[in-house]
Design a protein around this motif. Structure first.
Motif, PDB file in Angstrom:
ATOM      1  N   ARG A 103       1.418  -0.893  -0.017  1.00 32.99           N
ATOM      2  CA  ARG A 103      -0.010   0.163  -0.112  1.00 32.99           C
ATOM      3  C   ARG A 103       1.329   1.297  -0.037  1.00 32.99           C
ATOM      4  N   GLU A 104       1.955   1.074   0.909  1.00 31.02           N
ATOM      5  CA  GLU A 104       2.819   2.740   0.540  1.00 31.02           C
ATOM      6  C   GLU A 104       3.324   2.930  -0.295  1.00 31.02           C
ATOM      7  N   ARG A 105       3.892   1.599  -1.175  1.00 33.94           N
ATOM      8  CA  ARG A 105       4.708   1.365  -2.665  1.00 33.94           C
ATOM      9  C   ARG A 105       3.756   2.566  -3.267  1.00 33.94           C
ATOM     10  N   ALA A 106       2.414   2.038  -3.321  1.00 39.01           N
ATOM     11  CA  ALA A 106       1.652   2.152  -4.458  1.00 39.01           C
ATOM     12  C   ALA A 106       1.541   3.647  -4.085  1.00 39.01           C
ATOM     13  N   ARG A 107       1.049   4.111  -2.687  1.00 36.61           N
ATOM     14  CA  ARG A 107       0.844   5.756  -2.035  1.00 36.61           C
ATOM     15  C   ARG A 107       1.813   6.530  -3.017  1.00 36.61           C
ATOM     16  N   ALA A 108       3.331   6.190  -3.260  1.00 35.19           N
ATOM     17  CA  ALA A 108       4.345   6.548  -3.620  1.00 35.19           C
ATOM     18  C   ALA A 108       4.193   6.821  -4.287  1.00 35.19           C
ATOM     19  N   PHE A 109       3.601   5.472  -5.186  1.00 34.98           N
ATOM     20  CA  PHE A 109       4.003   5.861  -7.044  1.00 34.98           C
ATOM     21  C   PHE A 109       2.937   6.636  -7.283  1.00 34.98           C
ATOM     22  N   ALA A 110       1.513   6.252  -7.223  1.00 37.22           N
ATOM     23  CA  ALA A 110       0.509   7.565  -7.330  1.00 37.22           C
ATOM     24  C   ALA A 110       0.843   8.909  -7.617  1.00 37.22           C
ATOM     25  N   ALA A 111       1.386   8.801  -6.108  1.00 38.54           N
ATOM     26  CA  ALA A 111       1.764  10.457  -6.187  1.00 38.54           C
ATOM     27  C   ALA A 111       2.890  11.014  -7.215  1.00 38.54           C
TER      28      ALA A 111
END
Length: 256
Positions: A103-111
């Motif tokens: 989830r944290e990887r996806a959040r950093a990626f999405a930003a």
């Protein structure tokens, strides 16, 4: 314009790859003009949107994990599509709600994910382009880019800087064209009715060219316009902004 060097991963999108590769080349030209180093990871795949819209979260998560792995080393991820960029930016984090690390990887990626024209205008500060286009255009606001990412005035500001180009606003520009991804497959009669209303509005503008930022919408509208015999050229906005609108428009035969 922001001249800070940055490394961009170009998310080409399935429809650009399969139907309109010139849009990808136009995106590269615009990004490089904005001072970016552009790379196209060979391991990229679909963003997972068809599976997501069909309720298949298992396959969507697998696709998303692959996309994240392919692109997470870049400063930014840019797509010439509001719907694909919206999928990456707005929906990826929620796919991994039960997996803290992912989830944290996806959040950093999405930003770091952006639609092309929004990235050029809002992140790189591009206010004008060096291009010319002899014609009158009208512009359709694709749903995902408009409603999920706030893409509205950015393309119009850049288009206004093009020599010889005249913009006529499209009545109902913010109304869906009827494509809607899997919607047009599930509900073809409704989809056809919606796009018919859209092409009637396009014809009323008197414009010779229709632009938008999503290939799905463009293919849908171009097909309907041609079936109705309406003489309107249909192009992705990136092609005109990059000065790469000399070839056939979408659905038109190659010259010569």
């Amino acid at each position: 314009m922001n001249d800070t060097p940055c490394r961009v991963g170009l998310f080409v999108t399935c429809l650009v790859d399969l139907f309109r590769p010139t849009v990808g080349f136009a995106a590269v030209k615009l990004l490089e003009a904005a001072g970016c180093t552009v790379e196209v990871p060979a391991t990229q795949t679909c963003c997972g949107q068809p599976a997501y819209n069909s309720g298949d979260r298992v396959d969507t998560r697998a696709i998303a994990a692959q996309v994240i792995a392919a692109f997470e080393s870049y400063d930014y991820v840019v797509a010439p599509s509001g719907s694909c960029a919206g999928m990456l930016r707005e929906h990826y984090p929620a796919l991994f709600a039960d997996d803290a690390a992912m989830r944290e990887r996806a959040r950093a990626f999405a930003a770091r994910c952006y639609e092309l024209i929004s990235f050029l205008a809002d992140v790189r500060g591009m206010g004008r382009v060096d291009a010319a286009y002899a014609g009158t255009i009208t512009y359709h606001d694709s749903c995902s880019g408009l409603r999920e990412l706030g893409v509205k005035q950015q393309p119009r500001r850049l288009l206004a800087s093009i020599a010889g180009l005249k913009i006529v606003e499209l009545p109902g520009a913010e109304i869906c064209c009827g494509f809607g991804g899997t919607f047009c497959v599930k509900y073809p009669e409704i989809s056809d009715k919606i796009v018919g209303e859209k092409t009637a509005d396009i014809a009323r503008t008197g414009a010779d060219t229709l632009l938008a930022g999503d290939m799905g919408c463009l293919l849908n509208m171009a097909g309907k316009l041609q079936r109705e015999g309406r003489p309107v050229h249909v192009r992705h906005v990136a092609e005109v902004l990059a000065g790469m609108a000399d070839g056939p428009a979408i659905g038109e035969p190659a010259k010569g």
